[in-house]
Design a protein around this motif. Sequence first.
Motif, short mmCIF file in Angstrom:
data_model
loop_
_atom_site.label_atom_id
_atom_site.label_comp_id
_atom_site.label_asym_id
_atom_site.label_seq_id
_atom_site.Cartn_x
_atom_site.Cartn_y
_atom_site.Cartn_z
N THR A 223 -70.54 -81.60 3.79
CA THR A 223 -70.41 -82.18 2.78
C THR A 223 -68.92 -82.70 2.99
OG1 THR A 223 -71.49 -80.66 1.17
CG2 THR A 223 -69.93 -82.07 0.15
N ALA B 100 -74.96 -77.76 7.06
CA ALA B 100 -75.02 -79.21 6.45
C ALA B 100 -73.41 -79.12 6.20
CB ALA B 100 -75.53 -78.84 4.91
N VAL C 28 -73.42 -86.09 1.46
CA VAL C 28 -73.99 -84.89 1.98
C VAL C 28 -74.88 -85.16 3.42
CG1 VAL C 28 -75.39 -82.62 1.70
CG2 VAL C 28 -73.91 -83.81 -0.06
N GLY D 102 -77.58 -89.62 5.11
CA GLY D 102 -77.01 -88.52 3.86
C GLY D 102 -77.08 -88.93 2.51
N HIS E 72 -71.48 -80.79 -7.26
CA HIS E 72 -72.12 -80.46 -6.17
C HIS E 72 -71.68 -79.14 -5.77
CE1 HIS E 72 -73.91 -80.76 -2.17
NE2 HIS E 72 -72.80 -80.57 -1.66
N SER F 247 -77.42 -83.46 6.02
CA SER F 247 -78.22 -82.36 6.59
C SER F 247 -79.76 -82.75 7.19
CB SER F 247 -78.46 -81.52 5.50
OG SER F 247 -79.37 -82.19 4.43
N ILE G 179 -71.75 -76.00 -3.02
CA ILE G 179 -71.98 -75.76 -1.50
C ILE G 179 -71.78 -74.10 -1.74
CG2 ILE G 179 -70.89 -75.71 0.78
CD1 ILE G 179 -69.30 -78.45 -0.60
#
Length: 112
Positions: free
Chosen positions: A106, A104, A32, A41, A75, A34, A77
Motif C-alpha cells: 500500500t 501486498a 494498493v 493496483g 483502508h 497485490s 492493512i
Amino acid sequence: MAINTQIPQSEWSEFFVSFSNGNRGRNVTVEVFSAGAGSEGQMKQGQLLAVAYDSPDKGNKIVLTTGVDQVEYSHPIVHQKEVCRALHDDGEIAALEITDGNGAKTVLALSE
C-alpha cells in the motif's frame, strides 16, 4: 526523491501519530498493489485524516483514512511487515509504503 528508509516497528506508534498530525488535510493518493489488484493496483484520492497503528496486542493493523471532518475512505492493512518512507531531497516525506504479510503493498503518496 531520496532512497526509501525503513521505519523500525518499535517506532511505528510514535511515527504515525506525528505523521498524521503533521500532514492532516494534505491531498493524498492511496494505491494498493497485490496479485488480486492487478499490475495497476487500486487507487483512491482524498485528504489525509489519519494513519492509525494498532500494535499486535491491540489488533495488529494500520488504518489509513481520508476525509475532512469525518472518514470518507478507510483502508486497513493487517499483519503489516514493513513500513518505509520515501523522502524528498529536502527531507520531507513524499510517500509511505506499507507491506503486509501477503506481500501486498500500500503506497500513500502526499501531493505537493
